[in-house]
Design an enzyme around this catalytic site. Structure first.
Site, PDB file in Angstrom:
ATOM      1  N   ALA A 258       0.824  -1.209   0.000  1.00 23.92           N
ATOM      2  CA  ALA A 258       0.000   0.000   0.000  1.00 23.92           C
ATOM      3  C   ALA A 258       0.865   1.269   0.000  1.00 23.92           C
ATOM      4  O   ALA A 258       2.090   1.192   0.092  1.00 23.92           O
ATOM      5  CB  ALA A 258      -0.925  -0.014   1.200  1.00 23.92           C
ATOM      6  N   HIS A 259       0.201   2.415  -0.062  1.00 22.57           N
ATOM      7  CA  HIS A 259       0.930   3.682  -0.173  1.00 22.57           C
ATOM      8  C   HIS A 259       1.753   3.986   1.075  1.00 22.57           C
ATOM      9  O   HIS A 259       1.378   3.649   2.167  1.00 22.57           O
ATOM     10  CB  HIS A 259       0.013   4.856  -0.502  1.00 22.57           C
ATOM     11  CG  HIS A 259      -1.152   5.072   0.403  1.00 22.57           C
ATOM     12  ND1 HIS A 259      -2.017   6.121   0.244  1.00 22.57           N
ATOM     13  CD2 HIS A 259      -1.626   4.364   1.456  1.00 22.57           C
ATOM     14  CE1 HIS A 259      -2.945   6.061   1.162  1.00 22.57           C
ATOM     15  NE2 HIS A 259      -2.741   5.022   1.915  1.00 22.57           N
TER      16      HIS A 259
END
Lengths: 349, 349, 349
Positions: C240-241
């Site tokens: 994920a980011h």
């Protein structure tokens, strides 16, 4: 971007607290911010960083209570995330807006393409497909026959959309997602083999939906798999045939929804959670990461956790005891021995 | 499609029960059917819908016991799913059969392409690849060097097949699946880094196999990762290097099979289940969703559940008690106190 | 390859034990090896195959203790996997090295392409992208604007790299992986809808990284999602980011790392494991398959297992007791009855 903190605060209707005359030049996460950075605290879990950060200014919730002096100027706003979203939109150039048709691309003579669209090289637009105005179809995307793509929708590189799929307005589809692949339906035969049940339905995605990279949404057996307005799907999610997902539901990465299940509106589903087929999940349900939901949830707005999932609070309690199982086991053995001794001593009385 | 229920029943060797003279015009799920719909009940869990549906006619199992009067005509058949499959094939136009080679596409001069194939725009056919008769290679698919694709196999848009992979006849590969990527094999070095172990084997997929969207199947280290006849793989499944999957095994979405494991025939694996490497799963095993299999299963035709998985019935029982753990913990504490009191009172005697 | 076992042993600095004069012609897994095969035992779990294999020769660890006579010649080496890796590199032709630019492909006039590269048909190289020397960009890959690809990096067919991503030297990216898609960030609005938080950061992948098929790595909200030197990611992983993964960490298929989490160096994460957001995992941590990590791990080099994960040894013990829960439940009931009886009999005294 270089802007005085005063000017910035006016722009976002924020209240300033702290020294005057500062400027910010960029955004930064609070743990990495320097004295030209604007940062933010949206989640109070990270509020402690305020006391160590070197950020010039920090967006905080209107009702944030400061416990001791800090370096940054506080800018109090009603909703930190929404303000941040607005500022990033304003000051960052997220992605150049592209228009025009790159060559070579393949556009069927029977396709209808709207105004001011971008169609990247090696994109494929099938027969009778309809592409709305201002849509962006990045390179190597596949838009099958009879697909509809609404106005302003962005389809990133390498998205694959099978024939007949309908996609609404202002959606964002990330690379590698697949819409309209066959549902997993087979009739077991007497010799142990499977006969494919043709999947003749479609996928309908309404407006303002975002679909993550490499997420898969299967077409329905007969009617439609439906993703309602405002749904947000993260990466690598599986949505099986005949599923319906209600509006503004958000699902984290690697979760899976089995066939014919109906998810309500404003549901939140954690990463890697799994939901069995043919059940219903009530509006506002919150389902923890890695949970397994095996039964219909009828009560709205409840939290669930575990595999199989139970009420969140009970799950947390049970998991605490789970860790103590070896100890409990010993305590039961001690009890049994003690009781046996007692029993024997009683018998002797 | 508009057909009298009488005519339909004859066509599928069904027995009619209910009013005469009705017609059906379309298929519909039983909970959404109207009075021009043909519907079906394949799973008795959904039998209750029969008593509320407005469907004109419903396919039911031969031995279905009706509890009270219903609106639809019942059409009793031997196997509801197989009959449904046959009817959908007959009356629905699932996907237009395409032939011909769209331009631009890339076909190596040393590739051999069979008769009546479809090769979509931007498809790539590598050196010495062999494409069977009637195969369909959709746009943007990649068929690497020395790949073989059997007769009648359908490869949807954006499938990626690495060099040397062998695919049998009448298979269906959905968009975004990847066959023949390197297995995950590395030799740990003294400095903490990894040295890649070259993956020099291949992937062999036999006949009548269906592979879901974005599923990945790695090539073997030395020999072959093998998917036998009639295997059905759902979306987003991981099949690691050197794995073998026996014929007619069906695996639901997001399950993962680790390296060198051998899955038997007619095995059913639930969604998000995980199977460790270097083990064997007996024929006919049934593995529940989200289960984790950490040891070889030698007994055939058994059901397994949980992570780590145990026999299904025991898992269900243990999970029921799991929910009561906080209560059990209290009961043990009560026992301990009571016993201490008893013990003390005994000592006082 | 046809080589005498003597010659081979010299080549790899191995010590021979067994009959003279043998030749090997190919590699084979030990359970399938014939008398012209070279095989290996790297993991002692499979040592028992030595006593039944027909392999001509087998690589074994230097300190392997033979329990009874075997058919193959043993070649003792310091590190079986590393030796195997070297031999496979030397004797197998893993993938033909390709060079040149196939047509049609799309290379922006502002892109800079190094020497001796391969660019496959239908590959897309965006504006200002930089492709290093000896890089290989397979067909249908998408290299967005401003992307950098280091020297010698291999990008297989259909990889999608969003604008601004930086990829180091000697990396391998497998088909269908997506780098730089938007992080999953939304600000909840009062009406229940979500407002997108623009994801304006990027993805940085350092050198010698391998990324598996259909793995997804999201761009950061503001700064960068970072994959450090030597990281090995298997297939279908979600990163994920804002995540950072430390050097030489290896992650097995279908694992997921939530937003802003920092994974240390030399960490090993099992398949289908999930790690929540905003935590830190210490260097050298080992996390079992299907585990769920919900809290920061501060101690280095520890093993964790379960969901939620606890220390490996405790998890294994607790899971053993978990299976006995129905039995334990009965034993507690027996204790309660016995105690009640005792208590009553005491009261009667």
């Amino acid at each position: 971007m270089k802007i005085s903190v005063d000017e910035l605060a006016k722009l976002i209707n924020g209240t300033i607290e702290g020294p005057e005359g500062r400027f910010v030049e960029k955004f930064a996460p609070i743990e990495e911010a320097d004295d030209s950075s604007l940062s933010f605290v949206a989640n109070m879990k990270y509020g402690h960083y305020l006391y160590t950060t070197q950020a010039a200014a920090v967006l905080v919730p209107r009702d944030f209570v400061l416990e001791k002096p800090v370096h940054p100027v506080l800018i109090r706003v009603d909703d930190v995330r929404t303000t941040l979203s607005a500022l990033l939109e304003k000051f960052s150039q997220v992605e150049n807006r592209k228009t025009g048709v790159e060559q070579p691309s393949y556009i069927s003579s029977t396709a209808r393409v709207g105004k001011d669209v971008y169609i990247g090289a090696f994109a494929y637009i099938g027969d009778n497909a309809v592409i709305g105005d201002n849509a962006m179809i990045y390179p190597q995307s596949y838009i099958g026959d009879d697909v509809r793509v609404g106005d302003g929708t962005i389809i990133y590189a390498g998205v694959k959309i099978y024939s007949g799929t309908e996609i609404g307005k202002s959606c964002i589809l990330h690379s590698g997602c697949v819409l309209g692949s066959d549902g997993f339906g087979f009739a077991p035969q007497e010799d142990g083999s499977y006969r494919k049940i043709p999947q003749t339905g479609k996928v309908i995605v309404q407006d303002h939906v975002e679909i993550g990279a490499n997420t898969t949404i299967d077409r329905a057996t007969i009617k439609a798999t439906i993703i309602e307005n405002g749904v947000k799907l993260d990466n690598l999610i599986q949505v099986a045939h005949n599923v319906e997902i209600g509006k503004n539901t958000a699902i984290a990465a690697q979760a899976g929804i089995s066939g014919s299940t109906k998810i309500g509106s404003n549901v939140a589903i954690g990463g890697q959670a799994g939901i069995v087929g043919h059940i219903t999940i009530a509006d506002g349900s919150q389902i923890g990461a890695q949970s397994g939901i095996s039964k219909t949830i009828s009560e709205k707005d409840q939290k669930w956790f575990g595999s199989p999932a139970i009420e969140y609070k009970n799950a947390v309690k049970a998991q605490i005891i789970f860790k103590k199982l070896p100890e409990l086991y010993n305590r039961i053995q001690v009890l049994e021995k003690a009781l046996k001794k007692l029993d024997v001593s009683q018998d002797n009385e």
